[in-house]
Design a protein around this motif. Structure first.
Motif, PDB file in Angstrom:
ATOM      1  N   TYR A 117       0.859  -1.181   0.000  1.00  0.00           N
ATOM      2  CA  TYR A 117       0.000   0.000   0.000  1.00  0.00           C
ATOM      3  C   TYR A 117       0.890   1.223   0.000  1.00  0.00           C
ATOM      4  O   TYR A 117       1.918   1.267   0.694  1.00  0.00           O
ATOM      5  N   VAL A 118       0.490   2.226  -0.786  1.00  0.00           N
ATOM      6  CA  VAL A 118       1.297   3.432  -0.968  1.00  0.00           C
ATOM      7  C   VAL A 118       0.402   4.652  -0.871  1.00  0.00           C
ATOM      8  O   VAL A 118      -0.718   4.660  -1.397  1.00  0.00           O
ATOM      9  N   GLY A 119       0.909   5.687  -0.222  1.00  0.00           N
ATOM     10  CA  GLY A 119       0.165   6.937  -0.164  1.00  0.00           C
ATOM     11  C   GLY A 119       0.939   8.000   0.588  1.00  0.00           C
ATOM     12  O   GLY A 119       2.079   7.791   1.017  1.00  0.00           O
ATOM     13  N   HIS A 120       0.279   9.129   0.739  1.00  0.00           N
ATOM     14  CA  HIS A 120       0.853  10.226   1.517  1.00  0.00           C
ATOM     15  C   HIS A 120       0.534   9.935   2.979  1.00  0.00           C
ATOM     16  O   HIS A 120      -0.633   9.764   3.335  1.00  0.00           O
ATOM     17  N   PRO A 121       1.552   9.839   3.824  1.00  0.00           N
ATOM     18  CA  PRO A 121       1.345   9.417   5.215  1.00  0.00           C
ATOM     19  C   PRO A 121       0.438  10.366   5.995  1.00  0.00           C
ATOM     20  O   PRO A 121       0.519  11.579   5.850  1.00  0.00           O
ATOM     21  N   ASP A 122      -0.425   9.768   6.798  1.00  0.00           N
ATOM     22  CA  ASP A 122      -1.266  10.519   7.734  1.00  0.00           C
ATOM     23  C   ASP A 122      -0.892  10.114   9.162  1.00  0.00           C
ATOM     24  O   ASP A 122      -1.718  10.117  10.055  1.00  0.00           O
ATOM     25  N   GLN A 123       0.358   9.707   9.333  1.00  0.00           N
ATOM     26  CA  GLN A 123       0.908   9.384  10.636  1.00  0.00           C
ATOM     27  C   GLN A 123       2.420   9.558  10.539  1.00  0.00           C
ATOM     28  O   GLN A 123       2.981   9.542   9.452  1.00  0.00           O
ATOM     29  N   VAL A 124       3.037   9.761  11.660  1.00  0.00           N
ATOM     30  CA  VAL A 124       4.483   9.943  11.691  1.00  0.00           C
ATOM     31  C   VAL A 124       5.109   8.768  12.432  1.00  0.00           C
ATOM     32  O   VAL A 124       4.679   8.432  13.541  1.00  0.00           O
ATOM     33  N   GLN A 125       6.052   8.145  11.793  1.00  0.00           N
ATOM     34  CA  GLN A 125       6.842   7.090  12.427  1.00  0.00           C
ATOM     35  C   GLN A 125       8.275   7.628  12.510  1.00  0.00           C
ATOM     36  O   GLN A 125       8.834   8.054  11.509  1.00  0.00           O
ATOM     37  N   GLU A 126       8.823   7.605  13.683  1.00  0.00           N
ATOM     38  CA  GLU A 126      10.185   8.096  13.868  1.00  0.00           C
ATOM     39  C   GLU A 126      11.178   7.170  13.165  1.00  0.00           C
ATOM     40  O   GLU A 126      11.013   5.951  13.186  1.00  0.00           O
ATOM     41  N   PRO A 127      12.231   7.739  12.570  1.00  0.00           N
ATOM     42  CA  PRO A 127      13.278   6.899  11.986  1.00  0.00           C
ATOM     43  C   PRO A 127      13.879   6.007  13.070  1.00  0.00           C
ATOM     44  O   PRO A 127      13.866   6.364  14.254  1.00  0.00           O
ATOM     45  N   ARG A 128      14.382   4.871  12.658  1.00  0.00           N
ATOM     46  CA  ARG A 128      14.999   3.988  13.641  1.00  0.00           C
ATOM     47  C   ARG A 128      16.157   3.226  13.014  1.00  0.00           C
ATOM     48  O   ARG A 128      16.181   2.969  11.814  1.00  0.00           O
ATOM     49  N   ASP A 129      17.069   2.885  13.865  1.00  0.00           N
ATOM     50  CA  ASP A 129      18.223   2.080  13.476  1.00  0.00           C
ATOM     51  C   ASP A 129      18.092   0.762  14.225  1.00  0.00           C
ATOM     52  O   ASP A 129      18.106   0.739  15.451  1.00  0.00           O
ATOM     53  N   GLN A 130      17.919  -0.331  13.506  1.00  0.00           N
ATOM     54  CA  GLN A 130      17.736  -1.634  14.139  1.00  0.00           C
ATOM     55  C   GLN A 130      19.025  -2.449  14.189  1.00  0.00           C
ATOM     56  O   GLN A 130      18.994  -3.657  14.379  1.00  0.00           O
ATOM     57  N   TYR A 131      20.144  -1.757  14.041  1.00  0.00           N
ATOM     58  CA  TYR A 131      21.439  -2.415  14.054  1.00  0.00           C
ATOM     59  C   TYR A 131      21.677  -3.093  15.398  1.00  0.00           C
ATOM     60  O   TYR A 131      21.488  -2.507  16.451  1.00  0.00           O
ATOM     61  N   LYS A 132      22.063  -4.361  15.318  1.00  0.00           N
ATOM     62  CA  LYS A 132      22.424  -5.126  16.519  1.00  0.00           C
ATOM     63  C   LYS A 132      23.709  -5.877  16.214  1.00  0.00           C
ATOM     64  O   LYS A 132      23.717  -6.832  15.432  1.00  0.00           O
ATOM     65  N   GLU A 133      24.776  -5.420  16.819  1.00  0.00           N
ATOM     66  CA  GLU A 133      26.073  -6.021  16.549  1.00  0.00           C
ATOM     67  C   GLU A 133      26.081  -7.525  16.859  1.00  0.00           C
ATOM     68  O   GLU A 133      26.770  -8.298  16.198  1.00  0.00           O
ATOM     69  N   SER A 134      25.268  -7.950  17.826  1.00  0.00           N
ATOM     70  CA  SER A 134      25.250  -9.368  18.194  1.00  0.00           C
ATOM     71  C   SER A 134      24.715 -10.265  17.075  1.00  0.00           C
ATOM     72  O   SER A 134      24.883 -11.486  17.125  1.00  0.00           O
ATOM     73  N   TYR A 135      24.055  -9.682  16.063  1.00  0.00           N
ATOM     74  CA  TYR A 135      23.546 -10.476  14.944  1.00  0.00           C
ATOM     75  C   TYR A 135      24.622 -10.707  13.872  1.00  0.00           C
ATOM     76  O   TYR A 135      24.365 -11.374  12.879  1.00  0.00           O
ATOM     77  N   ILE A 136      25.787 -10.136  14.074  1.00  0.00           N
ATOM     78  CA  ILE A 136      26.859 -10.234  13.079  1.00  0.00           C
ATOM     79  C   ILE A 136      27.892 -11.240  13.569  1.00  0.00           C
ATOM     80  O   ILE A 136      28.308 -11.187  14.732  1.00  0.00           O
TER      81      ILE A 136
END
Length: 168
Positions: free
Chosen positions: A146-165
């Motif tokens: 689904y695509v459109g002009h957002p009507d909500q705000v989601q904060e950017p996030r970094d899901q980096y987890k060094e333990s997964y490497i």
């Protein structure tokens, strides 16, 4: 936007304004999709771009997770007619997933919101999407974006987890 910013700003958006997505933006999304990698360059993808409200409603009813109200849906399908032969055919899933991610990232860069609703391998959902779009048995719907002009705000996030490497 810089690549790292696009990656962190890409979030699932489930609420949209009624403003339509421009034809120019749709074209950019389709170009991005088809810029993705493909095993042996088979390009086993097909894209259905839906703005018709009656068809959007059918897609919303395809699965319990696809009830999203957006002005545009893109259904990404694997085409078994162009997939690799026999036991290698399932590579279409990877190819179509790469195309999907390109759509998500391009939309983010354009300031649009998206949400990826998985369809395959849910057989009942596949049947409903196939019926809504008139797909053949050689076309397998992987997802609805689904695509459109957002009507909500989601904060950017970094899901980096060094333990997964794992370095070896």
């Amino acid at each position: 936007m810089e690549l790292q910013e696009v990656l962190q700003r890409r979030r699932s958006i489930r609420k949209y304004t009624e403003e339509p997505v421009s034809k120019e933006d749709i074209d950019l999304l389709m170009h991005a999709a088809m810029s993705g990698p493909s095993a042996c360059n088979k390009t086993p993808w097909e894209f259905y771009v839906i703005t018709d409200e009656a068809v959007l409603e059918k897609l919303r009813n395809a699965s319990r997770y696809s009830k999203i109200y957006a002005p545009l849906a893109i259904v990404v399908c694997g085409s078994l007619s162009r997939a690799l032969p026999s036991q290698l055919a399932p590579y279409w899933i990877q190819d179509c997933s790469a195309a999907t991610e390109n759509i998500l990232l391009a939309a983010t860069d354009l300031g649009l919101g998206t949400v990826w609703c998985g369809i395959h391998p849910q057989k009942r959902a596949e049947e409903r999407v196939r019926e809504a779009l008139g797909l053949t048995e050689k076309q397998i719907p992987l997802n609805i974006i689904y695509v459109g002009h957002p009507d909500q705000v989601q904060e950017p996030r970094d899901q980096y987890k060094e333990s997964y490497i794992h370095y070896i």
